[in-house]
Design an enzyme around this catalytic site. Structure first.
Site, PDB file in Angstrom:
ATOM      1  N   GLY A 119      51.926  71.002  41.443  1.00 37.89           N
ATOM      2  CA  GLY A 119      50.821  70.202  41.980  1.00 37.89           C
ATOM      3  C   GLY A 119      51.068  69.797  43.411  1.00 37.89           C
ATOM      4  O   GLY A 119      52.137  70.041  43.983  1.00 37.89           O
TER       5      GLY A 119
ATOM      6  N   ARG B  27      30.354  56.954  39.720  1.00 35.35           N
ATOM      7  CA  ARG B  27      30.607  57.762  38.528  1.00 35.35           C
ATOM      8  C   ARG B  27      31.211  56.902  37.420  1.00 35.35           C
ATOM      9  O   ARG B  27      31.689  55.792  37.684  1.00 35.35           O
ATOM     10  CB  ARG B  27      31.558  58.910  38.885  1.00 35.35           C
ATOM     11  CG  ARG B  27      31.012  59.852  39.956  1.00 35.35           C
ATOM     12  CD  ARG B  27      32.049  60.876  40.373  1.00 35.35           C
ATOM     13  NE  ARG B  27      33.231  60.228  40.947  1.00 35.35           N
ATOM     14  CZ  ARG B  27      34.328  60.884  41.321  1.00 35.35           C
ATOM     15  NH1 ARG B  27      34.406  62.188  41.163  1.00 35.35           N
ATOM     16  NH2 ARG B  27      35.351  60.225  41.844  1.00 35.35           N
TER      17      ARG B  27
ATOM     18  N   LEU C 126      45.712  62.153  50.892  1.00 32.16           N
ATOM     19  CA  LEU C 126      44.820  63.057  51.605  1.00 32.16           C
ATOM     20  C   LEU C 126      45.175  64.507  51.326  1.00 32.16           C
ATOM     21  O   LEU C 126      46.323  64.911  51.475  1.00 32.16           O
ATOM     22  CB  LEU C 126      44.906  62.800  53.114  1.00 32.16           C
ATOM     23  CG  LEU C 126      44.172  61.579  53.642  1.00 32.16           C
ATOM     24  CD1 LEU C 126      44.461  61.377  55.114  1.00 32.16           C
ATOM     25  CD2 LEU C 126      42.678  61.706  53.423  1.00 32.16           C
TER      26      LEU C 126
ATOM     27  N   ILE D  27      51.424  66.767  44.792  1.00 35.14           N
ATOM     28  CA  ILE D  27      52.472  65.757  44.958  1.00 35.14           C
ATOM     29  C   ILE D  27      53.830  66.322  44.538  1.00 35.14           C
ATOM     30  O   ILE D  27      54.817  66.218  45.280  1.00 35.14           O
ATOM     31  CB  ILE D  27      52.159  64.494  44.122  1.00 35.14           C
ATOM     32  CG1 ILE D  27      50.824  63.884  44.547  1.00 35.14           C
ATOM     33  CG2 ILE D  27      53.284  63.474  44.258  1.00 35.14           C
ATOM     34  CD1 ILE D  27      50.792  63.380  45.961  1.00 35.14           C
TER      35      ILE D  27
ATOM     36  N   LYS E 299      47.772  55.441  32.646  1.00 33.26           N
ATOM     37  CA  LYS E 299      48.946  55.343  33.535  1.00 33.26           C
ATOM     38  C   LYS E 299      49.584  53.955  33.427  1.00 33.26           C
ATOM     39  O   LYS E 299      50.810  53.818  33.465  1.00 33.26           O
ATOM     40  CB  LYS E 299      48.538  55.633  34.985  1.00 33.26           C
ATOM     41  CG  LYS E 299      48.054  57.042  35.236  1.00 33.26           C
ATOM     42  CD  LYS E 299      49.162  58.074  35.147  1.00 33.26           C
ATOM     43  CE  LYS E 299      49.916  58.218  36.454  1.00 33.26           C
ATOM     44  NZ  LYS E 299      50.853  59.348  36.437  1.00 33.26           N
TER      45      LYS E 299
ATOM     46  N   ILE F  56      55.816  58.537  38.892  1.00 39.12           N
ATOM     47  CA  ILE F  56      54.790  58.479  39.940  1.00 39.12           C
ATOM     48  C   ILE F  56      53.488  57.998  39.305  1.00 39.12           C
ATOM     49  O   ILE F  56      52.823  58.743  38.578  1.00 39.12           O
ATOM     50  CB  ILE F  56      54.617  59.838  40.618  1.00 39.12           C
ATOM     51  CG1 ILE F  56      55.940  60.268  41.270  1.00 39.12           C
ATOM     52  CG2 ILE F  56      53.498  59.795  41.653  1.00 39.12           C
ATOM     53  CD1 ILE F  56      55.930  61.671  41.821  1.00 39.12           C
TER      54      ILE F  56
ATOM     55  N   LYS G 241      45.197  53.078  40.483  1.00 38.15           N
ATOM     56  CA  LYS G 241      44.152  52.944  39.456  1.00 38.15           C
ATOM     57  C   LYS G 241      44.672  52.293  38.179  1.00 38.15           C
ATOM     58  O   LYS G 241      43.901  51.961  37.280  1.00 38.15           O
ATOM     59  CB  LYS G 241      43.538  54.308  39.159  1.00 38.15           C
ATOM     60  CG  LYS G 241      42.736  54.873  40.334  1.00 38.15           C
ATOM     61  CD  LYS G 241      42.198  56.253  40.033  1.00 38.15           C
ATOM     62  CE  LYS G 241      41.324  56.745  41.181  1.00 38.15           C
ATOM     63  NZ  LYS G 241      42.059  56.887  42.455  1.00 38.15           N
TER      64      LYS G 241
END
Length: 638
Positions: free
Chosen positions: A308, A558, A467, A310, A438, A422, A426
């Protein structure tokens, strides 16, 4: 006429093909010798014109030959013919000057020696000085003409007319370097002053203009602006309107990276377009490299979610610290393959293993731990797309909670020294399944870290949006802009915290090295950014005008989406660390026996695929979680 144009085009194409190759040194040496012969003949001609009046155009006696031989000798000594003519610069002129001065000095000394022995001279001493002036001028002129011809041959009609942002010594040096670069694709037309009042109006004969002049007086001569990376960093956040104004004026912005990041041979090849990350204007991170090396050097490090955005950057950041082996664990076969190809190409000596596995499968993970015995774990594997997880809540809980629990339990069993989880912003006062899942993972890790008999140090890192990461708003906006819009924003007031991928991963490594166990580290994300501002900047960076070339429309929030993100829960406070961008969030979570039983029941309900029971327990574990009504959720569940 067509034939002439065709012949002209063919001639220039041949010249371009020839110009791609460097002229051999031997050819340059012969040309320099020919120039020295011409200069010597010109010198003897001038001397004869002021002597007895009889002009002598050709002089081929011993004096002439001696002068040429001496000059050729110093050509060889100083290797003045060894440079690449098309890249002639200040250093080349110095070398030519050294060669000429040495030749003239030798001529005068030999002249005096011959005169004392034989009573005659090769030429008058003044003639040696005249020769030096002529030969230096011709040698340097030859190189300048070749350089200019090369530039004209390779000249492109799409030369970019550009301003330099700033008038400091560094900015002037940047302009000089670009102007003198034989392969530049930029035509510098002036300087833009950050001040409103000018003390002088020209630098290097180029005009200095202010932003107000560019905006109101219509004196534009350029279409682009070049700025150094150092200046990008120097621009304080409150001054960021300078870059925004330039974008509003439809000026393309280019940056010159720091010298240590250069890869090419010329300064112009290093100039790149400014991207959104550059506009964040964040201070560079200073890592404690020695401490990090002591933690990660010689260790077997497991990175989950390694394919991924990250996870892959964590792997890249770890490489300089010399790990013994890096285990790249991911369930995505193709991205993991691409990652391994990158590492094999860029780091052929790196010891790493590609591991296809799902963090939900305890037995598979146990076999991996048993085989490789990792010392450090960076756990980044997770489901993170908020609307998709709202529709598939058990999958979010299965990966984000149970996957983390599996790795946590195995880290304890195999006595892993450090476990870095990590997480996300949120997880603070979550309004969606992704954030709540999470947060429940954070709670489980903290419950295990409470046991001081456990050797593993569990560290949680929490930060906002990254970003350019997979699934972030930036690639989404980019695709919409490439399709000429419209760009969709959910709400005009929605804001998010942002940091760059490399910045986030550097802080993850730093936090992983400083943790004692059980901490939740919160990163300084700077100021929140309005998504509408971000969309407008991206449109302008792409060379379009918002609402004119590309429209922006609002689609509404959303499912599970917040207007504002938070980094700290309501009942949490923070403590500083030695790193100014990393804080410790002191949680007030109460681990009583009931909560520990809930964690066990939570696991069972997820394994049984019981959506409603799982969410019911989740709300008890994470009481600050506020979700949609059960009716809405039942409609969304697949």
């Amino acid at each position: 006429m067509k034939l002439i144009l065709k012949l002209k085009s063919t001639f220039f194409n041949i010249l371009k093909r020839l110009a791609r190759n460097y002229v051999p040194r031997g050819v340059i040496f012969i040309i320099d010798v020919c120039i020295s012969i011409f200069a010597a003949q010109a010198t003897f001609f001038l001397i004869s014109s002021v002597g007895n009046g009889s002009l002598k155009f050709i002089h081929l006696d011993w004096e002439f030959l001696s002068l040429v031989v001496i000059q050729v000798l110093f050509f060889i000594i100083f290797k003045s013919y060894a440079g690449i003519v098309r890249y002639t610069g200040f250093k080349d002129s110095i070398k030519q000057l050294q060669t000429t001065i040495a030749t003239v000095t030798a001529l005068i000394l030999i002249n005096e020696l011959i005169f004392r022995v034989y009573g005659t001279k090769m030429l008058v001493n003044g003639g040696a000085i005249i020769y030096g002036f002529i030969v230096f001028s011709l040698l340097f002129l030859f190189r300048v003409v070749v350089k200019r011809a090369y530039q004209l041959i390779h000249a492109d009609s799409s030369y970019t007319k550009a301003y330099i942002l700033g008038t400091s010594l560094a900015d002037v040096a940047l302009a000089e370097s670009i102007i003198s670069d034989s392969r530049t694709s930029f035509d510098i037309v002036g300087f833009i002053s950050e001040l409103t009042k000018l003390k002088k109006t020209r630098i290097l004969t180029l005009p200095i203009v202010t932003l107000d002049q560019l905006e109101h007086k219509n004196i534009r001569g350029g279409t682009s602006v070049i700025v150094s990376s150092q200046k990008l960093r120097e621009l304080a956040p409150e001054e960021s309107n300078i870059l925004n104004k330039l974008l509003e004026l439809n000026l393309k912005i280019y940056k010159l990276p720091d010298l240590q990041d250069w890869n090419g041979e010329s300064i112009s090849s290093e100039i790149k377009k400014v991207n959104l990350e550059d506009l964040l204007q964040r201070t560079p991170i200073k890592l404690q490299k020695e401490k990090l090396k002591s933690i990660y050097n010689g260790k077997v490090i497991l990175v989950t979610g390694a394919a991924g955005s990250i996870g892959s950057e964590v792997v890249r950041q770890l490489i300089p610290f010399g790990p013994k082996k890096i285990l790249l664990l991911d369930q995505a076969e193709t991205p993991l393959h691409h990652m391994s190809l990158e590492l094999e190409s860029n780091h052929p000596n790196l010891n790493f293993e590609k591991v296809i596995a799902n963090v939900r499968c305890y037995k598979r993970l146990e076999a991996i731990f048993d085989e490789f015995e990792p010392d450090v774990i960076f756990h980044g594997a997770a489901y993170k797309h908020v609307p998709m997880m709202e529709a598939n809540p058990v999958e979010a809980l299965d990966v984000n909670f149970l996957g983390t629990k599996n790795l946590t339990d195995l880290a304890v069993l195999f006595k892993v020294s450090r476990f870095v989880f990590i997480s996300t912003d949120k997880a603070v006062n979550p309004t969606n399944i992704m954030g709540a899942s999470k947060r429940s993972a954070e709670i489980y890790i903290q419950s295990v870290a409470r046991d001081r008999s456990i050797q593993t140090r569990f560290i949680t890192t929490r930060f906002g949006n990254v970003l350019g990461s997979n699934g972030s708003v930036i690639p989404h906006f980019k695709k919409q802009i490439e399709n000429f819009g419209p760009v969709t924003v959910t709400h005009p007031d929605i804001t998010r915290y942002f940091m760059t991928i490399d910045e986030a991963c550097q802080l993850v490594l730093e936090a992983g090295a400083m943790g004692n166990g059980g901490e939740i580290y919160v990163f300084d994300m700077g100021k929140p950014v309005k998504i509408i501002d971000l969309a407008m900047q991206m449109i302008r960076l792409s060379g379009f005008v918002p609402y004119e070339d590309i429209d922006i429309i609002y689609t509404g929030l959303r499912p599970g989406e917040k207007l504002y993100e938070e980094l700290l829960a309501d009942k949490e406070n923070t403590l500083p660390t030695h790193h100014q961008k990393i804080l410790i969030a002191k949680a007030s979570y109460d681990f009583d026996s009931e909560k520990l039983i809930l964690l066990k029941n939570f696991q069972n309900q997820i394994c049984n695929n019981n959506v409603l029971k799982s969410i019911e327990i989740l709300k008890k574990l994470v009481p600050e979680y506020s979700s949609f009504t059960e009716e809405t959720r039942q409609k969304n569940v697949i």
